[in-house]
Design an enzyme around this catalytic site. Structure first.
Site, short mmCIF file in Angstrom:
data_model
loop_
_atom_site.label_atom_id
_atom_site.label_comp_id
_atom_site.label_asym_id
_atom_site.label_seq_id
_atom_site.Cartn_x
_atom_site.Cartn_y
_atom_site.Cartn_z
N SER A 100 5.87 18.06 73.69
CA SER A 100 4.83 17.52 73.18
C SER A 100 4.04 18.70 73.27
CB SER A 100 4.82 16.03 73.05
OG SER A 100 3.11 16.16 71.82
N SER A 101 3.18 19.02 72.89
CA SER A 101 1.58 19.99 73.27
C SER A 101 0.52 19.40 72.80
CB SER A 101 2.23 21.62 73.72
OG SER A 101 2.08 21.60 72.12
#
Length: 329
Positions: A100-101
Site C-alpha cells: 500500500s502507498s
C-alpha cells in the site's frame, strides 16, 4: 467542516502547515488544478501527514522507516517534510513487496480533476490506501454518505478509518474486493480506482447510474470511461502516465515478463511503447507492437481508448470501430 490537527507538537504542526502550503503552490504551478480549482482548496485544507504516521524511503541499506513519533526531533522533522514532498510514499511493505502507498499528490490532483465530480455525486474509491484521497473527496462532497472507499485488507481499512476520524471526516470505509465494487452503497455517479487493474470490472458498470464516469489506472495509463448503461461504457486515456500498486483480490492478474531483446533502444526507453505493450499483452508480441507503434507515428496515450460491451472489452487505437483493437480480460 473541521480538520483536526492530530496529536503532534505545535512546532511540527507549524512545519507541516508551511510544507503543505508549499506543496499546494507546486501542484498549482503545474496547472493540475486548472480544470476544477476547488481541489486547490481541498489540498490546502486537508493535511497529509496524519495519513502517513510512518512511511518507508528506499536507500542503499534497504528501506528507511520515517516515523512521526520518533523520539528524535530531527527525525520527526524529516518525516513531516517528506510527507509534503510531491512523491508517492510507501506505507506498507510485506516481505519486501509494496502492499500500500500514498500516491503522488500532483497525480492525485490530476485524477480528481479528471473525475469531474459535481455536487451531490455518489463516489466509490477502489483502493482505500491511507484514507487521504477519501478525505479530499469528503472535503469536496461533504460528510453526507456520498463517499465510499473500499479495500481488501482489513488492516488497511482499519487504519484508513482511524486516520479519517483523526482529521474529522467520516466517509463509508468498506472492507471487500474492489473488483466487485460495493453494491450495498450503489448506485454511483463516479468511480475512481487508485490501484492497477488488468481490465474494467463489469460489476462497476452495473453499480453506476447512466452517464457515470469511471477513472481507473490501466496499462500504465489513466482510463476515463463514460457509462451508458449496466453493460456498456466507452472512453479514452488521459495523457498522464500512472503507476500504481496492483489490485489484490479476484481481479488480480500476475503480469508475465516480456523480453524486449532485439528491439531498438528508442523503443525500450519510451513510456508510450511500454504502454502499448501493456495494453496489448497477450495479443501482440513485442515485435508486432513495435511495428505498429512505428507505423502509426509513435502514438501518445490519448489516442487509445476502451469499449466495454457486455461481457467483452477491447482496447483500440484512434477509433473504436477502426482496424486496431485488442481484447481485454
Amino acid at each position: 467542516m473541521g480538520v483536526g490537527l492530530g496529536a503532534y507538537d505545535t512546532g511540527i504542526e507549524a512545519l507541516a502547515a508551511v510544507a503543505r502550503a508549499a506543496l499546494v503552490r507546486e501542484i498549482d504551478a503545474e496547472g493540475a488544478f486548472a480544470g476544477d480549482p476547488v481541489w486547490r482548496e481541498a489540498f490546502a485544507a486537508v493535511p497529509r501527514h496524519p495519513f502517513v504516521p510512518y512511511y518507508y524511503v528506499a536507500g542503499r541499506r534497504g528501506h528507511e522507516r520515517r516515523w512521526g513519533e520518533s523520539p528524535d526531533r530531527e527525525a520527526r522533522e524529516r518525516w513531516v517534510r517528506g510527507a509534503y514532498e510531491d512523491v508517492p510514499l510507501a506505507t506498507r511493505l510485506r516481505d519486501g513487496e509494496l502492499v500500500s502507498s500514498s500516491s503522488q499528490p500532483s497525480l492525485m490532483a490530476r485524477m480528481l480533476v479528471a473525475l469531474q465530480v459535481a455536487d451531490g455525486n455518489r463516489v466509490l474509491e477502489v483502493g482505500a490506501g491511507t484514507g487521504y484521497n477519501a478525505a479530499l473527496l469528503a472535503f469536496r462532497l461533504g460528510d453526507d454518505g456520498l463517499v465510499t472507499t473500499i479495500d481488501l485488507e482489513p488492516e488497511i481499512t482499519e487504519s484508513a478509518r482511524r486516520h479519517l476520524d483523526a482529521v474529522g471526516f467520516h466517509p463509508a470505509v468498506v472492507t471487500g474486493d474492489g473488483a466487485r465494487g460495493a453494491p450495498e452503497r450503489a448506485p454511483f455517479d463516479r468511480i475512481i480506482a487508485t490501484c492497477e487493474l488488468p481490465t474494467v470490472p463489469r460489476a462497476w458498470l452495473a453499480q453506476c447510474r447512466p452517464g457515470a464516469r469511471i477513472l481507473t489506472p490501466l496499462a500504465t495509463g489513466l482510463l476515463a470511461l463514460t457509462v451508458r448503461d449496466a453493460a456498456h461504457a466507452e472512453g479514452g486515456f488521459l495523457p498522464t502516465a500512472a503507476y500504481f500498486v496492483p489490485l489484490r483480490g479476484e481481479g488480480r492478474v500476475e503480469p508475465e515478463d516480456v523480453s524486449l531483446a532485439g528491439l531498438p533502444d528508442r523503443a525500450r526507453e519510451q513510456e508510450t511503447f511500454r504502454f502499448l505493450l501493456a495494453l496489448t499483452r497477450g495479443t501482440l508480441d513485442p515485435r508486432e507492437a513495435y511495428a505498429l507503434w512505428e507505423r502509426e507515428g509513435v502514438p501518445e496515450r490519448e489516442r487509445y481508448g476502451v469499449t466495454v460491451d457486455g461481457e467483452h472489452a477491447r482496447a483500440w487505437l484512434d477509433d473504436p470501430a477502426g482496424p486496431y483493437a485488442w481484447p481485454l480480460p
